[in-house]
Design an enzyme around this catalytic site. Structure first.
Site, PDB file in Angstrom:
ATOM      1  N   ASN A  21     -10.269  -2.778   2.641  1.00  0.00           N
ATOM      2  CA  ASN A  21      -9.927  -3.004   1.387  1.00  0.00           C
ATOM      3  C   ASN A  21     -10.674  -2.560   0.539  1.00  0.00           C
ATOM      4  O   ASN A  21     -12.036  -2.859   0.605  1.00  0.00           O
ATOM      5  CB  ASN A  21      -9.883  -4.282   0.519  1.00  0.00           C
ATOM      6  CG  ASN A  21      -7.350  -4.337   0.890  1.00  0.00           C
ATOM      7  OD1 ASN A  21      -6.980  -3.626   0.624  1.00  0.00           O
ATOM      8  ND2 ASN A  21      -7.463  -5.504   0.714  1.00  0.00           N
TER       9      ASN A  21
ATOM     10  N   HIS B  51       1.058  -1.370   0.023  1.00  0.00           N
ATOM     11  CA  HIS B  51      -0.250   0.279   0.013  1.00  0.00           C
ATOM     12  C   HIS B  51       0.365   1.481   0.050  1.00  0.00           C
ATOM     13  O   HIS B  51       0.489   2.270   0.661  1.00  0.00           O
ATOM     14  CB  HIS B  51      -1.371   0.006   1.307  1.00  0.00           C
ATOM     15  CG  HIS B  51      -1.748  -1.236   1.323  1.00  0.00           C
ATOM     16  ND1 HIS B  51      -3.343  -1.035   0.238  1.00  0.00           N
ATOM     17  CD2 HIS B  51      -1.841  -2.192   1.436  1.00  0.00           C
ATOM     18  CE1 HIS B  51      -3.255  -2.620   0.651  1.00  0.00           C
ATOM     19  NE2 HIS B  51      -2.598  -3.032   1.454  1.00  0.00           N
TER      20      HIS B  51
ATOM     21  N   TYR C 285       1.131  -3.947  12.131  1.00  0.00           N
ATOM     22  CA  TYR C 285       0.846  -2.735  12.121  1.00  0.00           C
ATOM     23  C   TYR C 285       2.335  -2.380  13.016  1.00  0.00           C
ATOM     24  O   TYR C 285       2.336  -1.341  12.282  1.00  0.00           O
ATOM     25  CB  TYR C 285      -0.341  -2.477  11.613  1.00  0.00           C
ATOM     26  CG  TYR C 285      -1.200  -2.739  10.806  1.00  0.00           C
ATOM     27  CD1 TYR C 285      -1.401  -4.272  11.136  1.00  0.00           C
ATOM     28  CD2 TYR C 285      -1.965  -2.339   9.716  1.00  0.00           C
ATOM     29  CE1 TYR C 285      -2.057  -4.947   9.472  1.00  0.00           C
ATOM     30  CE2 TYR C 285      -2.443  -2.775   8.731  1.00  0.00           C
ATOM     31  CZ  TYR C 285      -2.162  -4.430   8.233  1.00  0.00           C
ATOM     32  OH  TYR C 285      -3.175  -4.777   7.289  1.00  0.00           O
TER      33      TYR C 285
ATOM     34  N   HIS D 241      -3.786   1.116  11.931  1.00  0.00           N
ATOM     35  CA  HIS D 241      -3.806   0.111  12.905  1.00  0.00           C
ATOM     36  C   HIS D 241      -5.436  -1.006  13.242  1.00  0.00           C
ATOM     37  O   HIS D 241      -5.831   0.151  13.386  1.00  0.00           O
ATOM     38  CB  HIS D 241      -2.519  -0.454  13.787  1.00  0.00           C
ATOM     39  CG  HIS D 241      -2.343  -1.003  15.053  1.00  0.00           C
ATOM     40  ND1 HIS D 241      -2.980  -2.358  14.145  1.00  0.00           N
ATOM     41  CD2 HIS D 241      -1.306  -1.538  15.575  1.00  0.00           C
ATOM     42  CE1 HIS D 241      -2.063  -3.180  15.736  1.00  0.00           C
ATOM     43  NE2 HIS D 241      -1.800  -2.684  16.386  1.00  0.00           N
TER      44      HIS D 241
HETATM   45 FE1  HDD Z   1      -2.274  -4.794   6.084  1.00  0.00          FE
HETATM   46  C1  HDD Z   1      -0.920  -1.994   5.598  1.00  0.00           C
HETATM   47  C2  HDD Z   1      -5.441  -3.927   4.431  1.00  0.00           C
HETATM   48  C3  HDD Z   1      -3.980  -7.980   5.387  1.00  0.00           C
HETATM   49  C4  HDD Z   1       0.293  -6.201   6.698  1.00  0.00           C
HETATM   50  N1  HDD Z   1      -2.932  -3.113   4.592  1.00  0.00           N
HETATM   51  C5  HDD Z   1      -2.153  -2.114   4.818  1.00  0.00           C
HETATM   52  C6  HDD Z   1      -2.900  -0.511   4.206  1.00  0.00           C
HETATM   53  C7  HDD Z   1      -4.658  -1.230   4.465  1.00  0.00           C
HETATM   54  C8  HDD Z   1      -4.491  -2.504   4.697  1.00  0.00           C
HETATM   55  C9  HDD Z   1      -5.494  -0.765   3.614  1.00  0.00           C
HETATM   56  C10 HDD Z   1      -2.148   0.523   4.081  1.00  0.00           C
HETATM   57  C11 HDD Z   1      -2.865   1.277   5.164  1.00  0.00           C
HETATM   58  C12 HDD Z   1      -2.501   2.984   4.919  1.00  0.00           C
HETATM   59  O1  HDD Z   1      -3.426   3.274   3.947  1.00  0.00           O
HETATM   60  O2  HDD Z   1      -1.395   3.689   5.540  1.00  0.00           O
HETATM   61  N2  HDD Z   1      -3.810  -5.191   5.328  1.00  0.00           N
HETATM   62  C13 HDD Z   1      -5.621  -4.617   4.009  1.00  0.00           C
HETATM   63  C14 HDD Z   1      -6.562  -5.955   4.508  1.00  0.00           C
HETATM   64  C15 HDD Z   1      -5.942  -6.867   4.782  1.00  0.00           C
HETATM   65  C16 HDD Z   1      -4.713  -6.999   5.284  1.00  0.00           C
HETATM   66  C17 HDD Z   1      -7.771  -5.292   3.955  1.00  0.00           C
HETATM   67  C18 HDD Z   1      -6.348  -8.409   4.901  1.00  0.00           C
HETATM   68  C19 HDD Z   1      -8.067  -8.992   5.180  1.00  0.00           C
HETATM   69  N3  HDD Z   1      -1.650  -6.777   5.644  1.00  0.00           N
HETATM   70  C20 HDD Z   1      -2.463  -7.982   5.859  1.00  0.00           C
HETATM   71  C21 HDD Z   1      -1.781  -8.866   6.624  1.00  0.00           C
HETATM   72  C22 HDD Z   1      -0.386  -8.231   7.066  1.00  0.00           C
HETATM   73  C23 HDD Z   1      -0.691  -7.421   6.493  1.00  0.00           C
HETATM   74  C24 HDD Z   1      -2.369 -10.242   6.665  1.00  0.00           C
HETATM   75  C25 HDD Z   1      -0.001  -8.930   7.957  1.00  0.00           C
HETATM   76  C26 HDD Z   1       0.007 -10.210   8.669  1.00  0.00           C
HETATM   77  N4  HDD Z   1      -0.292  -3.789   5.820  1.00  0.00           N
HETATM   78  C27 HDD Z   1       0.047  -4.788   6.732  1.00  0.00           C
HETATM   79  C28 HDD Z   1       2.106  -4.313   7.406  1.00  0.00           C
HETATM   80  C29 HDD Z   1       1.592  -2.398   6.403  1.00  0.00           C
HETATM   81  C30 HDD Z   1      -0.150  -2.796   5.629  1.00  0.00           C
HETATM   82  C31 HDD Z   1       2.873  -3.939   6.687  1.00  0.00           C
HETATM   83  C32 HDD Z   1       2.315  -1.757   5.496  1.00  0.00           C
HETATM   84  C33 HDD Z   1       1.832   0.028   6.121  1.00  0.00           C
HETATM   85  C34 HDD Z   1       0.945   0.263   6.978  1.00  0.00           C
HETATM   86  O3  HDD Z   1       0.824  -1.662   7.058  1.00  0.00           O
HETATM   87  O4  HDD Z   1       0.707   1.145   7.650  1.00  0.00           O
HETATM   88  O5  HDD Z   1       1.562  -3.881   8.182  1.00  0.00           O
END
Ligand code: HDD
Length: 705
Positions: free
Chosen positions: A150, A77, A364, A341
Site C-alpha cells: 500500500n 481494490h 488471494y 498474491h
Molecule cells: Fe489485500 C487485493 C494490499 C491485507 C485480501 N490487497 C489487494 C490489492 C492490494 C492489497 C494492493 C490489490 C491488488 C491488485 O491490484 O490486484 N492487502 C493489501 C495490503 C494488506 C492487505 C497491503 C495488508 C498489509 N488483503 C489483506 C488481507 C486480506 C486481503 C488481510 C484477507 C485476509 N486483498 C485481498 C483479496 C484481494 C486483495 C480479497 C482482492 C482482489 C485480489 O485480492 O486480487 O484477496
C-alpha cells in the site's frame, strides 16, 4: 531492431504478451469461428417488418458474448490503474538474499504495477480519501514475485481474521449501499472506535497521504516484515519501500472533492498521459534490513503490521529503481485480469509470522478463483511467468495448455519421472527452517498491545499545516457520522494519542469533554479477561520520525507538472513563448486555457491551439498558473468571472501563480492584493527560473489565505 529487443530481459514480458495481441487493422469482421460477416447492421428476420429468427447465429453469438462481458470486481481494490515497466537493480543484495533478480547490479526485470483505491467500486472516483494499493509483479527468471503493498507503511488490523469485518465496515452500508468510496460513515467509525489497533492507519488515512496528487507521487510499502534468506541459508528480516523520484505530494481535501466531480479519472489519466508522453513513472526501491538476532530490540513487535520501523532507527537502503514506461494495450486483459498474491515468492524471499500476512496467503488465490472464473487464471497472458512452468495440475475451466503424454502425476515412470523436483542448488524453493515451538491457541501477543505510541509519533512528526489537515479530516469524517456515541468513542481514542488533537476535533464536533471509553478495546475473545486486551498508554520511541512527514520530501523536479497559461486573442507572444520554453525544458506540461475552445491569435498574429476553455477546466486540475502579458488578452480575461475564481482557488490552495507585464492587472483585480509585499509563491515579472523554483515547492503552505 526488433530482434535485438527480444534478447533483452526487460522486454521478455512484452514480447510474451505479443503472442496474444490481435490487431484488427485491415482485417475483415468475422464471427469467433472466423466466418466473415456480411451484415453487422441488421438481424435476420422473417420479412422486412417480421420477427427475428433464432437461426441468426451472428446475432446470438454477439449478444451472448456481450451478456457475459463482466466479471466480478475485486472485493477490495476494485478501482485500479496499471502499467508495464522494468525494475533495475543498482546494488547487489546477495549478502542478504539469494533471489536471482537481486544479485547482479544492472539486471533488469520486467514488471507490471497496479495502483488502486481500496473501498470504491470500479467506477468510483480516483480522489477518494483512502489508502492506495501499490502492487508490483516482477516477472523474474525464477518465477513471478509479487510485492503487494500500500501507499502507507502500516495496516488497520493485526490479524487477517478481522479483514472481512474491517472491509464490511468501510464499504457502503449494506442496507442502502451508501456511501460510495468513502470512509466518512457510521459503520467504519464504529469499527474503528471499538478497535484501537486501527488508530495508526487511521491517522495516516486522515493525513494528506490519503489524497495523493498523482499515483506517481506516492510512496509504496510492503508493510509486513518479510524474510530474506541468503545462499548460506542465513535469514534477515526485511521491510520493502518504494520512494517516488518526483517526491511525495498530495492535493487538498477541497481539491480532491472538486476533482472527483470534474475528472474522476484524474489519477488514471495522469499515469496514462505521462507515460504516453514519455515521462515515465519512477520509484527507487529500498529495503530496511534487521538482523535476526535484533528481532526483539525494538519497542514494538516486528511481526505487528500496525507498526512501522522508523527510518531513523533502520535507514532505508536504496538498491534499485522501477520505471513504468509502457501503457497497457487493453485495460481488461491486463489491468483487470492481473492477479496478485503476496504468496508468489522466489527463492531467497520468505514470510515472517505476521498474522495478517499469514492470512493473506490464503485469500488471494481464493479470490482469483471466483473473480477470474477458475483455476487456470495463471494462464491468462498477463499472469504467465516469463520462465517455463511445468506441473501435474490439469484441466479445469478454460484450460489453454496442451499437455501431451500419458503422465499427470508424480512420481511416475510413464513420463520418465518428469517434471522432476529441483534441488535447492537447481533453484528449488525451500522454506526457511524456522524453529517453531508453541501451543495451538487463539490469542494476541502482549507485544501487540501498544496501539497509540506510533500514532502519537506520526502526529508529532507532522508540521503545523499537515497537523491542521489531520484535524480537518477527522472533523469532516466524524462530522458525517450520525450516531453521537460513535463520534464520542472515537474522540476518546484520539485523547490517548494526543490530547490537543482530540480537543480540537472535539470542539468541531460539539463534544464537551472528550474522555477515553472505559473499556476501549472491544475486540477480545468471549472468554478473555478484557483487561488483558487493554492498549498500553502512548510512549512513542522515537518521539517523532521526520521521514513520515511529506514536508520533508524531495522537491527538485517539476517534470510532468501541469501549468495553466491564461490567454486570449492578443496575448503577448514573447512572454508566453519564453515561459513555455523554460518550462518545457524542465518537462513540465503547459496547457493554454482560453475563453473559448479552438484557436487564439497572439499579438504578433500567430495562431495558438487552445487546450482547454475556462468552462472545461478548473484550477484544481493544475499545479500552477501563469498569466502572460498582452493588453487585449488581459482585457478579455478580466471580464471572465470563472478566470478570476480560477486564480482565487489556486491562491487558496497555496499554488504558485506567476504573471508578467499586463498580467499583473488581472492578478491585482482577482486577488485584490493590498500590501506591497507579494504573498508567498505569487511572482510578478520574475525570471522563469524563479517560477520553476516555485513550482518545485509544490505548495506555499506559509501563505496566509
Ligand atoms: Fe489485500 C487485493 C494490499 C491485507 C485480501 N490487497 C489487494 C490489492 C492490494 C492489497 C494492493 C490489490 C491488488 C491488485 O491490484 O490486484 N492487502 C493489501 C495490503 C494488506 C492487505 C497491503 C495488508 C498489509 N488483503 C489483506 C488481507 C486480506 C486481503 C488481510 C484477507 C485476509 N486483498 C485481498 C483479496 C484481494 C486483495 C480479497 C482482492 C482482489 C485480489 O485480492 O486480487 O484477496
Amino acid at each position: 531492431m526488433a530482434k535485438k529487443n527480444e534478447n533483452k530481459l526487460e522486454d521478455q514480458k512484452s514480447n510474451d504478451l505479443k503472442k496474444n495481441t490481435v490487431d484488427n487493422n485491415g482485417e475483415f469482421l468475422t464471427t469467433n469461428q472466423g466466418l466473415r460477416i456480411n451484415d453487422d447492421q441488421n438481424s435476420l428476420t422473417a420479412g422486412e417488418r417480421g420477427p427475428t429468427l433464432l437461426e441468426d447465429f451472428h446475432l446470438r453469438e454477439k449478444i451472448t458474448h456481450f451478456d457475459h462481458e463482466r466479471i466480478p470486481e475485486r472485493i477490495v481494490h476494485a478501482r485500479g490503474s496499471g502499467a508495464h515497466g522494468y525494475f533495475e537493480l543498482h546494488e547487489s543484495l546477495s549478502e542478504y538474499t539469494k533471489a536471482d533478480f537481486l544479485q547482479t547490479p544492472g539486471t533488469r526485470t520486467p514488471v507490471f504495477a497496479r495502483f488502486s483505491t481500496v473501498a470504491g467500486s470500479r467506477g468510483s472516483t480516483d480522489l477518494a480519501r483512502d489508502v492506495r494499493g501499490f502492487a508490483v509483479k516482477f516477472y523474474t527468471q525464477e518465477g513471478n514475485y509479487d510485492l503487494v503493498g500500500n501507499n502507507m507503511p502500516i495496516f488497520f488490523i493485526q490479524d487477517a481474521i478481522k479483514f472481512p469485518d474491517l472491509i464490511h465496515a468501510v464499504k457502503p452500508e449494506p442496507n442502502n449501499e451508501i456511501p460510495q468510496a468513502a470512509s466518512a460513515h457510521d459503520t467504519f467509525w464504529d469499527f474503528v472506535s471499538l478497535t484501537p489497533e486501527t488508530m495508526h492507519n487511521v491517522m495516516w488515512l486522515m493525513s494528506d497521504r490519503a489524497i495523493p496528487r498523482s499515483l506517481r507521487m506516492m510512496e509504496g510499502f510492503g508493510i509486513h516484515t518479510y524474510r530474506f534468506v541468503n545462499k548460506e541459508g542465513k535469514s534477515f528480516f526485511v521491510r520493502f519501500h518504494w520512494k517516488p523520484v518526483l517526491g511525495v505530494h498530495s492535493v487538498l481535501w477541497e481539491e480532491a472533492q472538486k476533482i472527483s466531480g470534474i475528472d474522476p479519472d484524474f489519477h488514471r489519466r495522469d499515469l496514462y498521459d505521462s507515460i504516453d508522453k514519455g515521462m515515465f513513472a519512477e520509484w527507487d526501491f529500498g529495503v530496511q534490513i534487521v538482523n535476526e538476532e535484533d528481532e526483539h530490540k525494538f519497542s514494538f513487535d516486528l511481526l505487528d503490521p500496525t507498526k512501522l520501523i522508523p527510518e531513523e532507527l533502520v535507514p532505508v537502503k536504496i538498491v534499485g529503481r522501477m520505471t513504468l514506461n509502457r501503457n497497457v494495450d487493453n485495460f481488461f486483459a491486463e489491468t483487470e485480469q492481473i492477479a496478485f498474491h503476496p504468496g508468489h515468492v522466489v527463492p531467497g524471499i520468505d514470510f515472517s509470522n505476521d498474522p495478517l500476512l499469514q492470512g493473506r496467503l490464503f485469500s488471494y488465490t481464493d479470490t482469483q478463483l471466483i473473480r477470474l472464473g477458475g483455476p487456470n487464471f495463471h494462464e491468462i497472458p498477463i499472469n504467465r511467468p516469463v520462465c517455463p512452468f511445468h506441473n501435474n495440475q490439469r484441466d479445469g475451466y478454460m484450460r489453454q495448455t496442451i499437455n501431451p503424454g500419458q503422465s499427470s502425476y508424480h512420481p511416475n515412470s510413464t513420463g520418465e519421472g518428469f517434471p522432476k523436483q529441483a534441488k535447492e542448488s537447481e533453484g528449488g524453493y525451500t522454506s526457511y527452517h524456522e524453529r517453531i515451538d508453541g501451543h495451538k491457541i487463539r490469542t494476541r501477543s502482549k507485544s501487540f498491545m501498544d496501539h497509540f505510541s506510533q500514532p502519537a509519533m506520526f502526529y508529532n512528526s507532522l508540521n503545523e499545516v499537515e497537523k491542521q489537515h489531520v484535524i480537518d479530516a477527522f472533523s469532516f469524517e466524524l462530522g458525517k457520522v450520525k450516531k453521537a456515541e460513535i463520534r464520542e468513542r472515537t474522540v476518546g481514542l484520539i485523547t490517548k494519542i494526543n490530547k490537543d488533537l482530540a480537543k480540537l476535533v472535539a470542539d468541531r464536533l460539539g463534544i464537551k469533554n472528550p474522555k477515553p471509553d472505559k473499556i476501549m478495546n472491544h475486540s477480545y475473545p468471549a472468554d478473555a479477561n478484557p483487561n488483558d486486551y487493554q492498549p498500553m498508554d502512548a510512549n512513542p520511541d522515537p518521539k517523532s520520525s521526520p521521514a513520515v512527514s511529506m514536508a520533508n520530501t524531495r522537491k527538485d523536479s517539476i517534470k510532468s507538472r501541469m501549468i495553466a497559461f491564461f490567454a486570449a486573442d492578443g496575448v503577448d507572444a514573447k512572454s508566453m513563448e519564453n515561459m513555455k520554453k523554460a518550462l518545457g525544458k524542465q518537462q513540465a506540461i503547459v496547457k493554454i486555457v482560453a475563453p473559448h475552445a479552438g484557436e487564439i491569435k497572439t499579438s504578433s498574429g500567430e495562431t495558438v491551439k487552445v487546450d482547454e476553455s475556462f468552462l472545461t477546466a478548473d484550477s484544481v486540475m493544475f499545479d500552477a498558473i501563469f498569466i502572460p502579458g498582452g493588453k487585449k488578452s488581459i482585457n478579455t480575461i478580466v471580464g471572465i468571472d470563472k478566470a478570476k475564481t480560477y486564480v482565487q482557488d489556486a491562491f487558496k490552495h497555496f499554488k504558485p501563480i506567476g504573471a508578467v507585464d499586463d498580467g499583473e492587472e488581472f492578478l491585482q483585480k482577482s486577488l485584490e492584493l493590498k500590501s506591497k509585499e507579494l504573498p508567498k509563491g505569487v511572482l510578478l515579472n520574475e525570471q522563469a527560473s524563479a517560477f520553476i523554483d516555485a513550482i518545485k515547492q509544490h505548495r506555499f503552505w506559509e501563505r496566509k489565505v
